[in-house]
Scaffold this motif. Structure first.
Motif, PDB file in Angstrom:
ATOM      1  N   GLY A 171     -45.076 -52.017   1.893  1.00  0.00           N
ATOM      2  CA  GLY A 171     -45.023 -52.683   2.763  1.00  0.00           C
ATOM      3  C   GLY A 171     -46.216 -53.637   2.543  1.00  0.00           C
ATOM      4  N   GLY A 172     -46.800 -53.532   1.590  1.00  0.00           N
ATOM      5  CA  GLY A 172     -48.175 -54.477   1.145  1.00  0.00           C
ATOM      6  C   GLY A 172     -49.121 -54.209   2.147  1.00  0.00           C
ATOM      7  N   ASN A 173     -49.587 -53.004   2.154  1.00  0.00           N
ATOM      8  CA  ASN A 173     -50.955 -52.185   3.042  1.00  0.00           C
ATOM      9  C   ASN A 173     -51.515 -50.996   2.042  1.00  0.00           C
ATOM     10  N   PRO A 174     -51.575 -50.886   1.130  1.00  0.00           N
ATOM     11  CA  PRO A 174     -51.702 -48.913   1.099  1.00  0.00           C
ATOM     12  C   PRO A 174     -52.867 -48.482   0.468  1.00  0.00           C
ATOM     13  N   PHE A 175     -52.319 -47.471   1.169  1.00  0.00           N
ATOM     14  CA  PHE A 175     -53.582 -46.768   1.758  1.00  0.00           C
ATOM     15  C   PHE A 175     -54.297 -46.698   0.447  1.00  0.00           C
ATOM     16  N   GLY A 176     -56.062 -46.969   0.929  1.00  0.00           N
ATOM     17  CA  GLY A 176     -56.885 -47.033   0.232  1.00  0.00           C
ATOM     18  C   GLY A 176     -57.658 -45.886   0.001  1.00  0.00           C
ATOM     19  N   ILE A 177     -57.456 -44.639  -1.228  1.00  0.00           N
ATOM     20  CA  ILE A 177     -58.468 -43.386  -1.765  1.00  0.00           C
ATOM     21  C   ILE A 177     -58.945 -43.797  -2.723  1.00  0.00           C
ATOM     22  N   GLY A 178     -60.316 -43.624  -2.847  1.00  0.00           N
ATOM     23  CA  GLY A 178     -60.470 -44.146  -4.188  1.00  0.00           C
ATOM     24  C   GLY A 178     -60.689 -42.935  -4.685  1.00  0.00           C
ATOM     25  N   LEU A 179     -60.770 -43.141  -6.922  1.00  0.00           N
ATOM     26  CA  LEU A 179     -61.017 -42.004  -7.459  1.00  0.00           C
ATOM     27  C   LEU A 179     -62.039 -42.354  -8.632  1.00  0.00           C
ATOM     28  N   GLY A 180     -63.075 -42.868  -8.364  1.00  0.00           N
ATOM     29  CA  GLY A 180     -63.719 -43.368  -8.928  1.00  0.00           C
ATOM     30  C   GLY A 180     -64.631 -41.840  -9.265  1.00  0.00           C
ATOM     31  N   THR A 181     -66.065 -41.875  -9.402  1.00  0.00           N
ATOM     32  CA  THR A 181     -66.880 -40.477  -9.490  1.00  0.00           C
ATOM     33  C   THR A 181     -68.071 -40.954  -8.113  1.00  0.00           C
ATOM     34  N   THR A 182     -68.443 -41.666  -7.379  1.00  0.00           N
ATOM     35  CA  THR A 182     -69.043 -41.588  -6.402  1.00  0.00           C
ATOM     36  C   THR A 182     -68.663 -40.010  -5.437  1.00  0.00           C
ATOM     37  N   SER A 183     -69.319 -40.930  -4.263  1.00  0.00           N
ATOM     38  CA  SER A 183     -70.117 -39.181  -2.994  1.00  0.00           C
ATOM     39  C   SER A 183     -67.867 -39.200  -2.877  1.00  0.00           C
TER      40      SER A 183
END
Lengths: 446, 309
Positions: A201-213
């Motif tokens: 729908g053009g509004n993804p979930f924003g779940i990060g996969l970086g290295t911060t907390s």
């Protein structure tokens, strides 16, 4: 005349005796707890939130005739972490300091035992959750007292309208304000389907996969939901297990529906993604909502903070407590304990929580039903489920139950999110597990 | 001798006085005394912390016992450490090469601008170098931001898909090097410009009379005359770039997948964030031999050329 030469042995013995007497002395409440005290608090990002702490300290200081020096130290740029490390090295600095998640265990040998403060507090305010106990207590010794200021749950914060529109989920019906959750259908399968629908729908979930907390915390909760441990409580490396394989497979599917740059996200990225109106769900305390309230009110009125989806081994949410601890080089330990006790009273905790617009969470069981969470708006009741008032989910920390020294390394080196990204980007499962095992082996050194 | 001197105190005092007078008149003594505040400052702010770092690097994780080279041995067995070594070398060498090339080219352009307008250009070109790097890197971070990237917005206008500037290992390495080059090139430019201005005009005139082309003038006149400045600038920049921290820390924090960590940022991650201060100290000290070898070669070359002159 007998000359008593002070040699090293005599000096150490004398100092130890004085210190023992000093530490063993009961802390004084009231006018006797005089002297000076210096306190380093975490500098709150919510404007005006420090004021509640400041007022409470002044109130206590006046009553007890103690001269208190307060410093509000930001965690931006790791300033508080550096201050803590410097004070630990120099064995000098504040009497009381705010310690973030892993630090009480890291400095366990330099902290004054707080059992005499914690036991009455638990009696009065109810038990603390397992994560607070895991992080703040070692071998029966309470290393520090969980602070209301700065403690937070990083649960999902969703867009009511977008979840309804793209995924057909009525999140307010699942998590109604003022009532227990009706979220049996909020499981990891449906979560994945919702992520896919929102992405399409053009509004993804924003779940990060970086290295911060923020990134590591979300991964930690999902690993717990699958029962996936990297290192067990005894310190054995157990990363090559089926649960870890399952969670990596799950994340691989989920990652297809997330923005492509999530491996580089930091703790601000998810907030910006939600406030910009692009995202339909992030994992965060209500800071993103508070910023949206100020900068994008049309987004804020569609936000709802709620619980994590349930996995095969349960429903887990990341809980990150701050602690107040006392250095063993403090010269006024009795006054320091008295101050911490004052700050941990239910009335003090409520003042702090109100000043932070509901962001700060007390760690005690009976303190999760303050009015502020039910009343904050828009929309009304948006924060009702934030403090987990119905014990609907298990509050957890990534890398638990591994021994602290290993768990802290797993957490700070973001081993979980790195595993997820490696595998999702095409690395073979066994290679990812081998890499993780080798990293973990390095963390077991003494 | 001693008896004579003792019996004649006037002579003794006079000798001492004149000795001290002579000592104070020596250029080297005056130079030493004038440099003393700086020497003390360096001893306090550089030598002591460096010595303390060496001490820390020899302790175990709990900082309770001496382990000698144990931390270094441990590092040699870690894949991530070798990744950091590779990235530090890639980052520093690539950035210094590009800074030198850009600085050299821009210095020539500026040198050829008429003297009247040159000052303005020099001032403007120095701007990236004089802004504190942490601040200018923040601006770059916003340009690369996943949600609000101005660069991707510009690319979008031309129908080009957005680039994961800090989200993919290759692009993230490119981004941190790009920002370092942007910040550091003006330093090279100003050093080279100063060197260019000191090349005697007669040499170019003589080369022109001999029929030298533009390239030959650069190769046989400009470059040999600037060699020492080029070497010293490169060495200085190599040291500073190897020891960089702020650009990587602000832009990528070493990610994604540790692909942009350099010694400074990884030492911070391991030592301060991870609570293993001895290992962090060992990581940061690993720069010393690399830089010492580079400095020895470059400075030896400069001394050799100096003595030839």
């Amino acid at each position: 005349m007998v000359s008593r030469k002070v040699n090293r042995r005599r000096f150490v013995a004398g100092t130890a005796a004085v210190s023992a007497a000093f530490v063993a002395a009961p802390f004084v409440r009231g006018a006797n707890a005089a002297g000076k005290l210096s306190v380093g608090f975490w500098d709150h990002w919510v404007p005006g939130a420090n004021k509640a702490t400041e007022d409470l300290v002044k109130e206590w200081a006046e009553k007890n005739k103690v001269e208190v020096q307060m410093d509000f130290i930001t965690s931006q740029g790791n300033k508080l972490l550096l201050t803590t490390a410097a004070e630990a090295q120099a064995k000098s600095g504040h009497d009381v300091l705010a310690f973030s998640t892993w630090l009480p265990a890291r400095y366990s040998e330099q902290l004054v035992p707080m059992n005499d403060v914690m036991e009455p507090l638990i009696k009065e305010n109810g038990a603390v959750n397992g994560t607070v106990e895991y992080l703040g207590k070692l071998n029966g010794k309470w290393l520090a007292v969980p602070a209301t200021v700065g403690s937070q749950i990083k649960g999902p914060c969703s867009r009511i309208d977008l979840l309804k529109k793209h995924a057909g989920i009525d999140i307010q019906a699942m998590y109604p304000a003022g009532q227990a959750p009706k979220a049996d259908a909020w499981n990891l399968d449906n979560f994945l389907k919702a992520a896919e629908a929102c992405q399409k729908g053009g509004n993804p979930f924003g779940i990060g996969l970086g290295t911060t907390s923020d990134n590591v915390d979300t991964a930690g909760a999902l690993f717990h939901a699958f029962g996936a441990q990297l290192v067990n409580a005894k310190g054995d490396i157990v990363v090559k297990n089926d649960q870890v394989r399952q969670v990596l497979d799950y994340y691989k599917k989920l990652m297809q529906f997330l923005p492509p740059d999530v491996p580089s996200w930091d703790d601000a990225s998810n907030n910006k993604f939600l406030v910009s109106g692009q995202g339909s769900l992030i994992m965060n305390p209500p800071s993103a909502w508070a910023v949206a309230k100020r900068d994008a009110p049309q987004v804020a009125e569609q936000l709802w903070t709620h619980g994590f989806p349930v996995g095969p081994k349960g429903r887990y949410a990341p809980f990150l407590p701050y602690f107040w601890g006392i250095w063993n080089f403090s010269k006024n330990q009795s006054a320091a304990k008295s101050l911490i006790t004052h700050l941990s009273q239910a009335s003090s905790a409520e003042k702090m929580t109100n000043a932070s617009q509901g962001y700060d969470l007390p760690s005690f069981e009976k303190l999760t039903t303050f009015k502020v969470w039910a009343e904050e708006s828009p929309p009304k009741g948006t924060l009702y489920h934030y403090p987990n008032p119905h014990n609907h989910q298990t509050l957890s920390i990534a890398a638990a139950p591994a021994p602290h020294k290993i768990a802290e390394q797993i957490y700070t080196q973001a081993i979980m999110t790195q595993m997820v990204v490696r595998y999702a980007k095409g690395e073979a499962m066994d290679k990812t597990l081998d890499w993780a095992a080798k990293e973990l082996e390095g963390f077991t050194r003494n | 001798m001693a008896d004579i001197a003792a019996r004649n105190p006037t002579i003794l005092t006079g000798d001492r006085r004149s000795g001290l007078h002579k000592l104070m008149q020596r250029k080297s003594t005056i130079a030493f005394l004038m440099a003393l505040p700086l020497i003390l400052l360096i001893a306090i702010l550089v030598a002591y912390p460096a010595g303390y770092a060496v001490y820390l690097a020899t302790l175990n994780k709990g900082m309770t016992r001496f382990v000698g080279f144990g931390n270094f041995e441990f590092l040699f067995g870690r894949d991530t450490f070798w990744l950091v070594v590779y990235q530090s070398c890639l980052f520093a060498i690539t950035a210094v090469i590009f800074k030198a090339i850009i600085g050299f080219v821009v210095a020539h352009f500026v040198h050829n601008i008429p003297a009247k307008g040159q000052r303005k250009w020099r001032g403007m070109l120095l701007v990236p170098w004089v802004i504190p790097p942490a601040m200018s890197t923040l601006a770059w971070l916003w340009l690369f931001d996943p949600s609000y990237s101005a660069l991707n917005w510009l690319l979008g206008i031309f129908g080009i898909e957005g680039i994961p500037w800090t989200g993919e290992a290759g692009w993230a390495r490119f981004s941190v090097i790009l920002v370092n080059v942007w910040i550091g090139s003006p330093f090279f430019m100003i050093m080279y410009l100063a060197a260019l201005k000191s090349v005697p005009e007669q040499l170019y005139e003589a080369a022109s009379i001999d029929g030298a082309t533009w390239w030959q003038r650069i190769w046989y006149v400009t470059l040999p005359m600037m060699r020492n400045i080029i070497a010293i600038t490169a060495l200085f920049s190599l040291i500073v770039t190897f020891a960089n921290f702020d650009i990587v820390r602000v832009l990528t924090a070493g990610g994604p997948l540790n692909s942009t960590h350099i010694f400074g940022t990884w030492a911070f991650r391991v030592g301060i964030e991870g609570g293993d201060i001895p290992l962090g100290a060992a990581v940061s000290l690993f720069m010393v031999p690399i830089l010492a070898v580079a400095a020895t070669f470059i400075l030896r070359d400069i001394t050799k050329r100096g003595s030839e002159v």
